[in-house]
Scaffold this motif. Sequence first.
Motif, mmCIF file in Angstrom:
data_model
loop_
_atom_site.group_PDB
_atom_site.id
_atom_site.type_symbol
_atom_site.label_atom_id
_atom_site.label_comp_id
_atom_site.label_asym_id
_atom_site.label_seq_id
_atom_site.Cartn_x
_atom_site.Cartn_y
_atom_site.Cartn_z
ATOM 1 N N ASP A 1 -9.798 -15.796 -4.183
ATOM 2 C CA ASP A 1 -10.227 -14.385 -4.056
ATOM 3 C C ASP A 1 -10.106 -13.443 -5.312
ATOM 4 O O ASP A 1 -10.691 -12.680 -5.954
ATOM 5 C CB ASP A 1 -9.583 -13.635 -2.970
ATOM 6 C CG ASP A 1 -10.057 -14.062 -1.586
ATOM 7 O OD1 ASP A 1 -11.233 -14.593 -1.493
ATOM 8 O OD2 ASP A 1 -9.365 -13.923 -0.544
ATOM 9 N N SER B 1 0.770 -1.062 0.116
ATOM 10 C CA SER B 1 -0.092 0.146 0.026
ATOM 11 C C SER B 1 1.026 1.207 0.119
ATOM 12 O O SER B 1 1.871 1.233 0.994
ATOM 13 C CB SER B 1 -1.078 0.065 1.206
ATOM 14 O OG SER B 1 -1.639 1.231 1.229
ATOM 15 N N HIS C 1 -9.015 -7.845 -6.611
ATOM 16 C CA HIS C 1 -9.437 -8.863 -5.998
ATOM 17 C C HIS C 1 -10.714 -8.926 -5.167
ATOM 18 O O HIS C 1 -11.400 -9.748 -4.728
ATOM 19 C CB HIS C 1 -8.399 -9.531 -4.994
ATOM 20 C CG HIS C 1 -7.984 -8.646 -3.757
ATOM 21 N ND1 HIS C 1 -7.179 -7.614 -4.098
ATOM 22 C CD2 HIS C 1 -8.137 -8.648 -2.600
ATOM 23 C CE1 HIS C 1 -7.096 -6.721 -2.966
ATOM 24 N NE2 HIS C 1 -7.701 -7.490 -2.155
ATOM 25 N N ALA C 2 -10.986 -7.639 -5.051
ATOM 26 C CA ALA C 2 -12.296 -7.148 -4.254
ATOM 27 C C ALA C 2 -13.433 -7.118 -5.008
ATOM 28 O O ALA C 2 -14.600 -7.254 -4.277
ATOM 29 C CB ALA C 2 -12.280 -5.771 -3.317
ATOM 30 N N GLY D 1 -20.934 -4.786 -3.205
ATOM 31 C CA GLY D 1 -20.775 -5.744 -4.369
ATOM 32 C C GLY D 1 -22.100 -5.792 -5.130
ATOM 33 O O GLY D 1 -21.738 -5.983 -6.282
ATOM 34 N N LYS E 1 -8.392 -0.395 -8.433
ATOM 35 C CA LYS E 1 -7.754 -0.576 -7.177
ATOM 36 C C LYS E 1 -8.240 -1.833 -6.515
ATOM 37 O O LYS E 1 -9.477 -2.073 -6.453
ATOM 38 C CB LYS E 1 -7.736 0.570 -6.506
ATOM 39 C CG LYS E 1 -7.200 0.525 -5.061
ATOM 40 C CD LYS E 1 -7.104 1.901 -4.473
ATOM 41 C CE LYS E 1 -6.165 1.965 -3.025
ATOM 42 N NZ LYS E 1 -6.728 0.839 -2.208
ATOM 43 N N ASP E 2 -7.361 -2.718 -6.160
ATOM 44 C CA ASP E 2 -7.858 -3.997 -5.403
ATOM 45 C C ASP E 2 -8.597 -4.531 -6.133
ATOM 46 O O ASP E 2 -9.902 -5.173 -5.724
ATOM 47 C CB ASP E 2 -8.663 -3.536 -3.995
ATOM 48 C CG ASP E 2 -7.573 -2.842 -2.901
ATOM 49 O OD1 ASP E 2 -6.492 -2.918 -3.218
ATOM 50 O OD2 ASP E 2 -8.105 -2.126 -2.197
ATOM 51 N N SER F 1 -12.118 2.264 -6.805
ATOM 52 C CA SER F 1 -11.800 1.303 -5.673
ATOM 53 C C SER F 1 -12.540 0.292 -5.733
ATOM 54 O O SER F 1 -13.794 0.468 -5.178
ATOM 55 C CB SER F 1 -11.721 2.251 -4.447
ATOM 56 O OG SER F 1 -11.366 1.207 -3.316
ATOM 57 N N CYS F 2 -12.310 -0.840 -6.075
ATOM 58 C CA CYS F 2 -13.465 -2.065 -5.872
ATOM 59 C C CYS F 2 -13.729 -2.669 -4.421
ATOM 60 O O CYS F 2 -14.651 -2.917 -4.424
ATOM 61 C CB CYS F 2 -12.415 -3.354 -6.572
ATOM 62 S SG CYS F 2 -11.991 -2.981 -8.302
ATOM 63 N N SER F 3 -12.744 -2.089 -3.561
ATOM 64 C CA SER F 3 -13.295 -2.431 -2.095
ATOM 65 C C SER F 3 -14.246 -1.385 -1.608
ATOM 66 O O SER F 3 -14.823 -1.660 -0.528
ATOM 67 C CB SER F 3 -12.123 -2.726 -1.242
ATOM 68 O OG SER F 3 -11.360 -1.296 -1.213
ATOM 69 N N SER F 4 -14.450 -0.383 -2.218
ATOM 70 C CA SER F 4 -15.405 0.848 -1.578
ATOM 71 C C SER F 4 -16.698 0.828 -1.947
ATOM 72 O O SER F 4 -17.417 1.515 -1.622
ATOM 73 C CB SER F 4 -14.677 2.153 -1.851
ATOM 74 O OG SER F 4 -14.550 2.451 -3.200
#
Length: 437
Positions: free
Chosen positions: A284, A163, A234-235, A194, A231-232, A188-191
């Motif tokens: 993941d 990071s 895998h999320a 889903g 970003k990310d 950002s894929c984690s924000s």
Amino acid sequence: MFDTMSKMKSFMSAILAGVNDAVTVVDTEGVVLYWNDAAERTYGITTQEIVGQHVGHFFQKESVMLYQVMESRSPVHQVYHEPRPDMHVMINALPVFDDDGSLLGAISIEQNISQYVQLNGELYDKTNSEQLSSSGFPFKKEEIDAVSDLGRLNFPLLLTGDSGVGKRALAQWLSRSSGKSSNFVSISCSSVPGGLMESELFGLEGGVLNDNATTRTGKLEDAASGSVFLKDLHALPPSTQEKLAHAISTGEFTRVGGSTPVTMSCRIFASVPSDYEQLVECGDLLKELFYAFQIKHVPSLAQRKHDIPELSRMFLQDAARRIGKPVPILTAEIVTTLTSFDWPGNMPQFKHAMEHILIASQNGVVTMQDLPPTIKVTTLTNLTEQSMPLNVQADQIERARIKEALTVTKGNKSKTARLLAISRGALYYKMKQHNLE
């Protein structure tokens, strides 16, 4: 047993001879027992000259430090020292014990980091019109062509690394270098929840908004012929990963709720942490999506010590422009401190440290007091000050003041003499006395 010990001794001798750091071993009386090849190269003193002699005959401060280490029975780490003009080292010193806990002596390991200080000086010699050579670029010179080729090609690129190492900034640079500067869309894929991620990425067709059927484009369309940075990666939900892998493979996709193919003309960049292999192994990150990317690892700042001087100047210049303050000069001691720190927070931490330095510095020169508290470094002078003779302390203080004044005046002797309130002749005499010419 004897044969094993003999082999271990041979191996240890080979290791000490092969390392690039200067290694000194002394007994409890301070007599030098070992002096490796790197120490010979660093100090110009041969093994024959120093082994069997008291270390204090050659290095007074180092001798005091080694005695302190043996007396306290505790090691010291990352101690800065300038053993002679234009040489800068970081020292680790450790007491050595036998199996019964009896003190045998001490070992000193010194890393010569003068090249970083020299590079910093060369950077400050540049004119303002000269551009820094890819200041934020996290690769060695021999890697730049290969990475630039990745930028020119249209293959999807997966950037791995810790990071804060600058994966997004690198993706943006590569996007510009490949001519796709029209749009750079980052997500950002984690924000994003889903359930919304698929429509956020691919768009929505035939959905209902305020009781009206609507069509909404996603990030892949918004980027047009530009680039999308994920970003990310895998999320992403597994179903979205499958759809993205298919889009990369075929060059087209459908909006959520739609059936009409949409051509994907954008370039895909994505990022994952350094342990991406575990992400693939545990599922993941789907294999079919992972294999759709070229992979490039972005090193951490701790692995980029050679870039610290140039990055320092870049961030200081940027902060100086924003707050309207001149860019201060980094002394050798400051550059040594910055390069010896491991920067666990990578670029964000480094950027904030440069901003702190700019705000705290006075008179155009950065001192140790201007550094953030978390990156202070111990100097050999401070460590041994109480045990050194008074005349030696006075000499060191005088030398430090003259050196700092020369830095402030950029080597102007007349200005330096006025700053120190001494005559120019006295300045020349003291500079010669302290090897500052």
